[in-house]
Every structure is written in structure tokens, then in C-alpha cells.
Design an enzyme around this catalytic site. Sequence first.
Site, mmCIF file in Angstrom:
data_model
loop_
_atom_site.group_PDB
_atom_site.id
_atom_site.type_symbol
_atom_site.label_atom_id
_atom_site.label_comp_id
_atom_site.label_asym_id
_atom_site.label_seq_id
_atom_site.Cartn_x
_atom_site.Cartn_y
_atom_site.Cartn_z
ATOM 1 N N HIS A 175 -13.266 59.328 -0.979
ATOM 2 C CA HIS A 175 -12.265 58.245 -0.917
ATOM 3 C C HIS A 175 -13.233 56.910 -1.218
ATOM 4 C CE1 HIS A 175 -10.735 55.393 2.530
ATOM 5 N NE2 HIS A 175 -10.210 55.661 2.149
ATOM 6 N N GLN A 217 -13.842 62.614 8.099
ATOM 7 C CA GLN A 217 -13.321 63.102 8.152
ATOM 8 C C GLN A 217 -13.399 64.473 9.200
ATOM 9 O OE1 GLN A 217 -9.965 63.026 8.687
ATOM 10 N NE2 GLN A 217 -10.220 60.590 6.706
ATOM 11 N N LYS A 275 -11.250 57.084 13.408
ATOM 12 C CA LYS A 275 -10.328 58.552 13.567
ATOM 13 C C LYS A 275 -10.574 59.732 14.734
ATOM 14 C CE LYS A 275 -11.135 57.665 8.721
ATOM 15 N NZ LYS A 275 -9.727 57.109 8.621
ATOM 16 N N CYS A 290 -6.356 56.082 -1.011
ATOM 17 C CA CYS A 290 -7.309 55.941 -1.518
ATOM 18 C C CYS A 290 -8.350 56.885 -1.834
ATOM 19 C CB CYS A 290 -8.512 55.608 0.151
ATOM 20 S SG CYS A 290 -6.989 54.108 0.770
HETATM 21 N N1 7TS Z 1 -14.213 58.188 4.102
HETATM 22 C C1 7TS Z 1 -12.726 58.694 4.592
HETATM 23 C C2 7TS Z 1 -13.612 60.057 3.942
HETATM 24 C C3 7TS Z 1 -11.406 59.029 5.075
HETATM 25 O O1 7TS Z 1 -10.732 59.092 4.765
HETATM 26 C C4 7TS Z 1 -11.695 56.955 5.431
HETATM 27 C C5 7TS Z 1 -10.223 56.702 6.211
HETATM 28 C C6 7TS Z 1 -12.935 56.697 5.291
HETATM 29 C C7 7TS Z 1 -14.125 57.241 4.249
HETATM 30 C C8 7TS Z 1 -12.665 54.887 5.666
HETATM 31 O O2 7TS Z 1 -12.732 55.208 6.986
HETATM 32 P P1 7TS Z 1 -12.491 53.230 7.841
HETATM 33 O O3 7TS Z 1 -12.445 53.861 8.794
HETATM 34 O O4 7TS Z 1 -13.795 52.365 7.191
HETATM 35 O O5 7TS Z 1 -11.819 53.035 6.769
HETATM 36 N N2 7TS Z 1 -9.139 57.366 5.651
HETATM 37 C C9 7TS Z 1 -8.469 57.247 5.219
HETATM 38 C C10 7TS Z 1 -7.142 57.857 5.472
HETATM 39 O O6 7TS Z 1 -7.225 58.546 4.761
HETATM 40 N N3 7TS Z 1 -5.839 57.302 5.303
HETATM 41 O O7 7TS Z 1 -5.919 55.991 5.507
HETATM 42 C C11 7TS Z 1 -7.519 55.706 5.756
#
Ligand code: 7TS
Length: 426
Positions: free
Chosen positions: A139, A220, A243, A383
Site C-alpha cells: 500500500h 489487512q 478496519k 493506493c
Molecule cells: N496498509 C494496508 C495494507 C492497507 O490496506 C491500508 C489501508 C493501509 C496500510 C493504510 O491504513 P490507514 O488506516 O492508515 O489508512 N487500505 C485501504 C484500502 O485498501 N482502501 O482504503 C484504505
Amino acid sequence: MQTSKSTPRPKERVSTLAFDVAKIREDFPILHRQVDGRTIAYLDNAATTQKPKQVIDTLVNYYTNYNANIHRGIYRISEEATAAHEAARAKIAQFINANSPQEIVFVRGTTEAINLVAQSWGRHNLGPGDGIILTQMEHHSNIVPWQLLCREKHSHLKYVGITDDGHLDGSDYQMQLENDGAKLVTVSHASNVLGTINPVREMIRDAHKHNSRVLVDAAQSVPHMPVDVQDLDCDFLAFSGHKMCGPTGIGVLYAKKELLDSMPPFHGGGEMIREVHMYESTWKDPPYKFEAGTTNIAGAIGLGAAVDYLNQIGMRKIRLYEQELTRYVLDSLSRIKGISIYGPRDPTQREAVVSFNVGDIHAHDMATLLDEDAICVRSGHHCAQPLMERLGVSATTRASFYLYNTEQEVDRLAESLERAKRVFKL
Ligand code: 7TS
């Protein structure tokens, strides 16, 4: 509809998995939300998950009955808030089997956790010529902080490639480790696009043989499967509350205590200090050293409630249910002519995150059509632009599932995709 009528309904799963999805759905008020007369099918759980009333009630109770700043008041409700906040930290430590609650740093989310490691540990441990190994399925949150660091420290990134079936290329990883090594390996436990579950335990073991530290992006994985940081032996692990049924704006950086002890603060301000003088200051011990200012108190307490909620169902059961749901999704969607599904085909090697394209229908058009049927999915690059480049596409449509999703919702998705094909005359 292309699904078999004989496929067991979620209710029937109760007997085999002791997993009552209908009862779970009762806990999530938003799942009853109607859009244009249809109940929503919420299939965007990789982006964020819905909240059970147990979490919502915990937040309302905090703001209604004991809202106060923590670690400073010596009056009753401040002490209650402090106790609930620290109890949440302890629950989270236990949830991922950390050695102690002191290894749990509250942050805004995965993104902030990774930036904290880059700016605190990275800045003090990397120098010119040092390498950071990451993968082509990261990501942006696990790419950009390292690019910023490399620019400053004249270090460099080394990418592990992925195979055509969506796995990390193990021999490439070994080669990257052996070829002048790396100070850090940073890898997602599960891909937010392909669903691939990476063999992080083995990757960490191999990295440690080469004296590399390892950060696991568990955004995830922690929400969907049991994760044990001591068993993995990871040095850092990052995840987001939103999440995993928790509130937004709260997340966790886990780090081994000796690393947190050795790392300088990330943000400066109130609450992270022991003493402040005009020209110098001293810091509290971890984790407080990394929690400057008034933090997201309600968020942390709400995340504690989310952990209670998931624990009461059981992470192993959640993983098994989602694995079976993944099998059903892959079977249902692969019957649609003209569909390309990305990522591994074996549900035991992946999560319930399914990215696809149908013919030449653009992902955004597809998501718009699905929205007409009250189906919530994400479209775009998720992303993960370097991964899109590797897949040779600019975008995908992505349906991602959680413990409250059902086979009926998968059927709705499959029907709606067939409708999209008719609309686009495919
Ligand atoms: N790493 C992974 C693997 C992710 O899926 C996400 C967010 C992040 C980091 C960042 O997380 P955050 O809570 O700091 O934003 N993934 C997604 C997505 O797949 N669609 O929207 C956010």
C-alpha cells in the site's frame, strides 16, 4: 443467477463453524440501511469496516458519562477515563500476544505507525547506501514514508517482485536479502488488492539471519485472523482500528520493547515528557514517549471494545468463515464470462479481498453500476499503484468482505455484474 441453489446458506454454517452470521448482523445497525429501497450490501471492508452497537455504545457511554483528559486529572471521571484507556491498551497487547502493554503505542492508524517507525527508528538507523526491502504489493502507506526517508538519508529501496498468480517471489526475496542486505524489511501481511497472505513468519526468520529488522503492515491481517507477534517475531507491526470494527483515527504500532526504548520521540509536546527546561527536556518511558498531546481517548477505548467484540466471536472462527466465503466468492465470480480475477485462487492462501475487471468496463463505471444496486465496492488503484503497474491495469473493482457478509450478498454481486455486462453489451 449463476449460483447453485444447493449451496449451504450462512444459517446452516452455524452447525459446522458455530458461526451465526445472522446473529452477528444484528449487532451492526448500518447493515439494515436502505438505499433507494434496497438494503445495502457493504463490500468495502478493506477500506473500512462497520461498527457493532457494542462499540458505538462504548463511545456514547464514554462521552456521556466519563469524558475527561487522561493521565493528568486526579478527579474521579479522569481516573475512570485513564483506567479505561489503559485497559484498552492491555486488551490490545493480549489480542496480538505482545509481551506487555508497554509495547503498544496508540497512533492514528497504520499510516501514522509506519511514519513513526520511518521518522524515529529509520532516521537514526539508516545512512547512505543502506537498503530497505519492500514488495511490489505494498500500500502507498508502506512505500511513501520510506521514499521520504531514503531521500533524506541517501538510502535506497529494493522491491521484491510478485509471481503471475499473485504471490511474493520467494527466490527474489532471498536474493535481495543476500545482495548487500538491508537494514529493514517492510512487508504487508495481507495484500489489500490481491488478498494474498504473505509468509511473514518465514520472511522474518530469514531477515533476522541477515540482521535486518522487520516491519509487518498488518492493516489487512489483524482484523481477519489470529496474529501473534511473539510467534512471528516481528520487530514492528502496524494496524488500524477502523478496519477491525473500531473507530477511525485510532491505530496501533507494536514494537519490541528494546526498540521502543532505543528510539527517539516522533512528536514533541505535552504528556510525552518527564521534565521540560528552557533548552532541553527528558522523555517518559515508552509507550508514552510516543503519545504526545491529547490523544484519541475515545478511539482507544472504542478499539478496546472492538477487540472484546472480535474476541467473543473468536479470530480463528472469523478466519475460517471468511475463508469459506472467499471460496464462494471465487467460485461465483469465476463463472462470469470475461472476468479477470487477480490474486491466488486457493482460499487458504488469501483473504476475502477480491479484485477484478470485467471485459473492458472501467472499474469506476462498474462501481457506479453496482451502487445502483446498493452494492458498496471500491474501484481504482487502491493506493497500490506499483502493483497496478505490475498487473498491467490502471484500476480494478474490489469487493472485500468481513465477518458479517453473507453468500446472499455474493449472489447479489454476481447478479449485478451480469447486469453490468448487459448494460455495456458485453
Ligand atoms: N496498509 C494496508 C495494507 C492497507 O490496506 C491500508 C489501508 C493501509 C496500510 C493504510 O491504513 P490507514 O488506516 O492508515 O489508512 N487500505 C485501504 C484500502 O485498501 N482502501 O482504503 C484504505
